[in-house]
Design an enzyme around this catalytic site. Sequence first.
Site, PDB file in Angstrom:
ATOM      1  CG  ASN A 144      -3.649   6.774 -11.051  1.00 31.23           C
ATOM      2  OD1 ASN A 144      -3.233   5.623 -11.174  1.00 31.23           O
ATOM      3  ND2 ASN A 144      -3.598   7.653 -12.036  1.00 31.23           N
ATOM      4  NE  ARG A 166       5.154  -2.442 -10.759  1.00 32.29           N
ATOM      5  CZ  ARG A 166       4.793  -2.423  -9.477  1.00 32.29           C
ATOM      6  NH1 ARG A 166       4.183  -3.466  -8.970  1.00 32.29           N
ATOM      7  NH2 ARG A 166       5.045  -1.369  -8.722  1.00 32.29           N
ATOM      8  NE  ARG A 205       4.307   1.229  -2.712  1.00 33.59           N
ATOM      9  CZ  ARG A 205       4.933   2.392  -2.894  1.00 33.59           C
ATOM     10  NH1 ARG A 205       4.587   3.173  -3.892  1.00 33.59           N
ATOM     11  NH2 ARG A 205       5.908   2.759  -2.098  1.00 33.59           N
ATOM     12  CG  HIS A 243      12.928   0.311 -10.348  1.00 33.65           C
ATOM     13  ND1 HIS A 243      13.051   1.385 -11.197  1.00 33.65           N
ATOM     14  CD2 HIS A 243      11.601   0.024 -10.298  1.00 33.65           C
ATOM     15  CE1 HIS A 243      11.860   1.745 -11.646  1.00 33.65           C
ATOM     16  NE2 HIS A 243      10.961   0.940 -11.119  1.00 33.65           N
ATOM     17  CE1 TYR A 283       1.418   1.068 -17.937  1.00 37.79           C
ATOM     18  CE2 TYR A 283       3.491   0.564 -16.858  1.00 37.79           C
ATOM     19  CZ  TYR A 283       2.121   0.679 -16.818  1.00 37.79           C
ATOM     20  OH  TYR A 283       1.454   0.416 -15.651  1.00 37.79           O
ATOM     21  NE  ARG A 306       3.551   8.890 -15.318  1.00 33.30           N
ATOM     22  CZ  ARG A 306       4.046   7.714 -14.951  1.00 33.30           C
ATOM     23  NH1 ARG A 306       4.504   6.886 -15.853  1.00 33.30           N
ATOM     24  NH2 ARG A 306       4.103   7.382 -13.672  1.00 33.30           N
TER      25      ARG A 306
END
Length: 706
Positions: free
Chosen positions: A58, A388, A418, A448, A481, A577
């Site tokens: 991160n 993705r 990205r 997205h 996730y 989050r």
Amino acid sequence: MPRRQAIHPVVPATPQPELFLNRELGALEFNFRVLAQARDSSLPLLERLRYLSIVASNLDEFFEVRVAMLKQRHQIGSAITGPDGMASGELLTHIRQRVLDLVSAQYATWQDELGPALVAENIHFLTRKQWTTRQRRWLQGYFENEVLPVLSPLGLDPAHPFPRILNKTLNIAVVLQGRDAFGHEGHMALVRAPRSLPRIIRIPDEVSGQGDHFVFLAELLQAFVDAMFPGFKVAGAYQFRVTRNSELIVEEEVDNLARALSEELIGRGYARPVRLEIGNDCPASIVSMLISNFQLEDTDVYRCDGPVNIIRLGLIYDEIDRPNLKFPRFTPAMPAVFGNGKKKMFDTLSQRDILLHHPYESFTTVIDLLREAAQDPDVLAIKQTLYRAGKDTPLVDLLVEAARNGKDVTVVIELRARFDEEANIRLAERLQEAGVQVVYGVVGFKTHAKMMLIVRREDGHLRRYVHLSTGNYHQANSRLYTDIGLMTAHPEIGEDLHKVFQQLSGLGPSISLKRLLHSPFTLYRSVIEKIEREAAFARSGRPARIVAKLNALNETHVIEALYAAAQAGVEIDLIVRGACTLRPGLPGVSERIRVRSIVGRFLEHSRVYWFENGGEPELYCASADWMERNLMRRIEVAFPILEPTLARRVYEETLANYLSDNTQAWLLDSQGQYTRATPGDLPPHSAQETLLACLSGTNLATSTGN
């Protein structure tokens, strides 16, 4: 779609800085919460090691994108600031201090906690001083046979200038003494570790005996560096790693987006440096030389009390088969409504909506739907977005199969996802070769949204089947996730989605949707209106409440609307989050707003908006956070859960359940500080564990140590 048709807000007076927290500092604070997981001794040891690696990963991205942007802005003298009013120079100073705190805590966690705990479990990361004679002999052989032939050490002199160093690669700066074969005095050399070399080497059991023994590649290079420079005396060898700006910028006025992006990718690894990581033992003279060559400043240097590539620690997670040191395995549930696969999924979906809550329920259900569509002779068309997709995903094979089976297949691929740009270009090429119509979204607006549309002929009529999700079509991530997916044959949702896909592929005019909220057109305005509606209900004495679950919250006008609603009497609970720039608990402003963050086994990723609506609740799931980029610069959809029982289920599982969490929740105060929630006199409650037990059917009462 004509460019820049998006509906942008009318910007009111300049926001009051004291009402907002800083976005970048908020993003950094999230990593302290993740690091707390690494330091939690009640969690399985290898999971703690993985959390430490996640923090490092991160932090890499934070520098590659956020710090790079800020430094760029600061260097050109831009006065642009966020709503908190902090200037870029001041912010960079604050960021450095917090990063220094984070890096110090990272390495202390490794040196003082995780390293010793691993040794206690007979898992060893060995330094040169710890190698036995037998281990050293094996490692030297490994170096000579597997490593040395791949290396190209470079001596530095006027004929060999400082080379281009690839982003985030491992390097060794070497100080040499003596003369080479040409009579030149040795001074400095660099050893670049090719990415083809493993960063962690496992020593065989027959060499080290029982247990797991590992050596960092950097340790190996430093130990045998003299073999690369025969005739010289090595006076020192020091690890370093440079991080570069990795944000790709492609002009909107391009003829071919894929080609332009491919050209940009070539130079990404060598863009402007923004951070230098170097070992604690490196002398100041070497640091100065590196700073000069990378055109950095002293404030861009971060000393590491251990391996500079600490992110690589996570690699051993899959190397070690020790179930007792990992979270207990679980099996995602399959929706019982589909039975044993004997009944067509279309038959079930024609009768009822299906809700999927990942990772507790299996993503295989989505794959099965696409497989059935690819093979069903009555299916005429399939349309899908891919942001993705991950490597080796069966979804791509099924889309290819569908095209070869004569279906009209259209895939909208967002090339600018990205760090997935290169993979998405290859994916687009593969699909095009199979006859799939590939669309690259809309210039200036990332696609997205996560959506799939299947058109099927039934009894002489066309019927649309839809899958909408808060998360990507990424099978691996679906086990890591948390996301909500909806399968439905609702005619109005199907018609809405048809219009959205038409707009994406045909670049058509503005569209009017009945059920979906659509960014960058209606989503922002609708969120503001629904917040304002709750305020009106509160003023009239009717039930008024807002609960939202997001990854991040930073859109100024949404925050101002939330403040106004709270002052009108609306009770607001936000589960955010990551970065949140809203200040909860400010007297007279946000006393009715509470913000919490959940950090646990799974990455919280679902976005859910719930409005009490005067006693007739509305609930939306979405691909969009309440961020300026999502609401105004992306193609997003928020979809309603219309079936009351399913809406109630989403509310209970993703909102009420999380608001009751008192073991993995962090509470945000008005100063931007997070405090971990504790059970107090209440029974311990973990939202994620509760869902694991209830939905997957697996008994995981001890999965996170609570």
